[in-house]
Motif scaffolding. Structure first.
Motif, PDB file in Angstrom:
ATOM      1  N   TRP A   2       0.864  -1.405  -0.069  1.00  0.00           N
ATOM      2  CA  TRP A   2      -0.070  -0.092   0.024  1.00  0.00           C
ATOM      3  C   TRP A   2       0.912   1.251  -0.016  1.00  0.00           C
ATOM      4  CZ3 TRP A   2      -5.301  -1.096  -0.019  1.00  0.00           C
ATOM      5  CH2 TRP A   2      -5.473  -2.333   0.246  1.00  0.00           C
ATOM      6  N   THR A   3       0.452   2.361  -0.336  1.00  0.00           N
ATOM      7  CA  THR A   3       1.038   3.678  -0.444  1.00  0.00           C
ATOM      8  C   THR A   3      -0.154   4.661   0.355  1.00  0.00           C
ATOM      9  OG1 THR A   3       2.478   5.240  -1.526  1.00  0.00           O
ATOM     10  CG2 THR A   3       0.587   4.545  -2.381  1.00  0.00           C
ATOM     11  N   LEU A   4       0.548   5.922   0.716  1.00  0.00           N
ATOM     12  CA  LEU A   4      -0.368   7.041   1.185  1.00  0.00           C
ATOM     13  C   LEU A   4      -0.511   7.924   0.218  1.00  0.00           C
ATOM     14  CD1 LEU A   4       1.406   7.637   4.627  1.00  0.00           C
ATOM     15  CD2 LEU A   4      -0.778   6.614   4.336  1.00  0.00           C
ATOM     16  N   SER A   5      -1.769   8.521   0.229  1.00  0.00           N
ATOM     17  CA  SER A   5      -2.012   9.654  -0.931  1.00  0.00           C
ATOM     18  C   SER A   5      -1.099  10.787  -0.494  1.00  0.00           C
ATOM     19  CB  SER A   5      -3.469   9.967  -0.762  1.00  0.00           C
ATOM     20  OG  SER A   5      -3.786  10.300   0.415  1.00  0.00           O
ATOM     21  N   ARG A   6      -0.755  11.431  -1.691  1.00  0.00           N
ATOM     22  CA  ARG A   6      -0.005  12.824  -1.696  1.00  0.00           C
ATOM     23  C   ARG A   6      -0.957  13.959  -0.812  1.00  0.00           C
ATOM     24  NH1 ARG A   6       4.188  13.382  -5.272  1.00  0.00           N
ATOM     25  NH2 ARG A   6       4.611  11.205  -6.047  1.00  0.00           N
ATOM     26  N   PRO A 102      -2.973  14.761  15.908  1.00  0.00           N
ATOM     27  CA  PRO A 102      -4.190  15.308  15.206  1.00  0.00           C
ATOM     28  C   PRO A 102      -3.926  15.812  13.812  1.00  0.00           C
ATOM     29  CG  PRO A 102      -3.471  16.348  17.381  1.00  0.00           C
ATOM     30  CD  PRO A 102      -2.492  15.250  17.080  1.00  0.00           C
ATOM     31  N   GLY A 103      -4.908  15.880  13.269  1.00  0.00           N
ATOM     32  CA  GLY A 103      -4.868  16.230  11.643  1.00  0.00           C
ATOM     33  C   GLY A 103      -4.085  15.013  10.616  1.00  0.00           C
ATOM     34  N   GLN A 104      -3.795  13.952  11.477  1.00  0.00           N
ATOM     35  CA  GLN A 104      -3.022  12.935  10.601  1.00  0.00           C
ATOM     36  C   GLN A 104      -4.065  11.942   9.905  1.00  0.00           C
ATOM     37  OE1 GLN A 104       0.268  12.457   9.844  1.00  0.00           O
ATOM     38  NE2 GLN A 104       0.568  14.367  10.378  1.00  0.00           N
ATOM     39  N   SER A 105      -4.647  12.475   8.911  1.00  0.00           N
ATOM     40  CA  SER A 105      -5.789  11.729   8.127  1.00  0.00           C
ATOM     41  C   SER A 105      -5.217  11.631   6.634  1.00  0.00           C
ATOM     42  CB  SER A 105      -7.022  12.357   8.254  1.00  0.00           C
ATOM     43  OG  SER A 105      -8.078  11.631   7.405  1.00  0.00           O
ATOM     44  N   GLN A 106      -5.102  10.475   6.127  1.00  0.00           N
ATOM     45  CA  GLN A 106      -4.487  10.168   4.722  1.00  0.00           C
ATOM     46  C   GLN A 106      -5.398   9.137   4.161  1.00  0.00           C
ATOM     47  OE1 GLN A 106      -0.407  10.011   5.467  1.00  0.00           O
ATOM     48  NE2 GLN A 106      -0.174  11.190   3.818  1.00  0.00           N
ATOM     49  N   THR A 107      -5.306   8.767   2.707  1.00  0.00           N
ATOM     50  CA  THR A 107      -5.858   7.810   2.027  1.00  0.00           C
ATOM     51  C   THR A 107      -4.716   6.639   2.029  1.00  0.00           C
ATOM     52  OG1 THR A 107      -7.572   9.169   1.382  1.00  0.00           O
ATOM     53  CG2 THR A 107      -7.103   7.032   0.014  1.00  0.00           C
ATOM     54  N   ILE A 108      -4.811   5.563   1.921  1.00  0.00           N
ATOM     55  CA  ILE A 108      -4.005   4.314   1.555  1.00  0.00           C
ATOM     56  C   ILE A 108      -4.656   3.725   0.420  1.00  0.00           C
ATOM     57  CG2 ILE A 108      -3.151   2.028   2.336  1.00  0.00           C
ATOM     58  CD1 ILE A 108      -3.343   3.121   5.106  1.00  0.00           C
ATOM     59  N   HIS A 109      -3.707   3.607  -0.601  1.00  0.00           N
ATOM     60  CA  HIS A 109      -4.054   2.888  -2.029  1.00  0.00           C
ATOM     61  C   HIS A 109      -3.157   1.702  -2.320  1.00  0.00           C
ATOM     62  CE1 HIS A 109      -6.263   6.690  -3.341  1.00  0.00           C
ATOM     63  NE2 HIS A 109      -5.411   7.132  -2.798  1.00  0.00           N
ATOM     64  N   ARG A 110      -3.794   0.776  -2.859  1.00  0.00           N
ATOM     65  CA  ARG A 110      -3.148  -0.371  -2.969  1.00  0.00           C
ATOM     66  C   ARG A 110      -2.071  -0.426  -4.060  1.00  0.00           C
ATOM     67  NH1 ARG A 110      -4.282  -5.704  -1.948  1.00  0.00           N
ATOM     68  NH2 ARG A 110      -6.415  -5.255  -1.560  1.00  0.00           N
ATOM     69  N   CYS A 111      -0.879  -0.732  -3.911  1.00  0.00           N
ATOM     70  CA  CYS A 111       0.254  -0.595  -5.111  1.00  0.00           C
ATOM     71  C   CYS A 111       0.220  -1.853  -6.137  1.00  0.00           C
ATOM     72  CB  CYS A 111       1.506  -0.514  -4.372  1.00  0.00           C
ATOM     73  SG  CYS A 111       1.759   1.129  -3.431  1.00  0.00           S
ATOM     74  N   PRO A 112       0.685  -1.739  -7.166  1.00  0.00           N
ATOM     75  CA  PRO A 112       0.624  -2.716  -7.941  1.00  0.00           C
ATOM     76  C   PRO A 112       1.910  -3.549  -7.909  1.00  0.00           C
ATOM     77  CG  PRO A 112       1.391  -0.803  -9.070  1.00  0.00           C
ATOM     78  CD  PRO A 112       1.182  -0.456  -7.943  1.00  0.00           C
ATOM     79  N   ALA A 113       2.886  -3.378  -7.001  1.00  0.00           N
ATOM     80  CA  ALA A 113       4.181  -3.935  -6.660  1.00  0.00           C
ATOM     81  C   ALA A 113       3.684  -5.348  -5.835  1.00  0.00           C
ATOM     82  CB  ALA A 113       4.893  -3.242  -5.906  1.00  0.00           C
ATOM     83  N   GLN A 114       4.495  -6.292  -6.014  1.00  0.00           N
ATOM     84  CA  GLN A 114       4.385  -7.908  -5.424  1.00  0.00           C
ATOM     85  C   GLN A 114       5.328  -7.516  -4.059  1.00  0.00           C
ATOM     86  OE1 GLN A 114       2.363 -10.141  -6.488  1.00  0.00           O
ATOM     87  NE2 GLN A 114       1.713  -8.731  -7.934  1.00  0.00           N
ATOM     88  N   LEU A 115       4.692  -8.314  -3.295  1.00  0.00           N
ATOM     89  CA  LEU A 115       5.651  -8.306  -1.699  1.00  0.00           C
ATOM     90  C   LEU A 115       6.841  -8.754  -1.871  1.00  0.00           C
ATOM     91  CD1 LEU A 115       5.134  -7.991   1.252  1.00  0.00           C
ATOM     92  CD2 LEU A 115       4.332 -10.211   1.329  1.00  0.00           C
TER      93      LEU A 115
END
Length: 128
Positions: A2-6, A102-115
């Motif tokens: 996974w990765t975090l949104s910008r 506080p204020g640490q809210s982000q979106t996590i997206h699935r990455c195409p990379a393999q573990l």
């Protein structure tokens, strides 16, 4: 993997933006509930590597663990508590709130990379 949104509201990030984020920072929650995160340099080298000291707990959508972070093989933080509230958006996206920050809210997206391609922990466990 996974990765975090910008940005904080990035539930609808483009595939290009997600790929760019995956090249910079990834989060892995292993099947044994160990957490691993990696930050990369522009050249794709590991800059920061964080790994949970023990398996994390996942209760009611809250992931809790302690992590140790290394920068170029030097310990930067040891056994730092991490606690995230994870709310599913869809099968490829979660909303993450860092509890205690506080204020640490982000979106996590699935990455195409393999573990196996990206996880130093997985490679170390395969060698033993």
């Amino acid at each position: 993997v996974w990765t975090l949104s910008r940005d904080s509201g990035g539930h609808d990030a483009s595939r290009k933006s997600i790929r760019q984020s995956c090249a910079e920072f990834i989060i892995i929650v292993h099947a044994d509930m160990r957490l691993e995160s990696l930050a990369f340099t522009d050249k794709g080298e590991v800059l920061l590597w964080s790994v949970s000291d023990q398996p994390c707990a996942l209760l009611g959508g809250t992931l809790s663990c302690t992590v140790t972070t290394r920068m170029r093989n030097r310990v930067v933080t040891k056994s730092r508590p991490v606690q995230w509230l994870l709310e599913p958006v869809d099968e490829h996206t979660f909303h993450r709130v860092a509890l205690g920050s506080p204020g640490q809210s982000q979106t996590i997206h699935r990455c195409p990379a393999q573990l196996e391609q990206v996880s130093p922990l997985t490679r170390m466990m395969a060698r033993s």
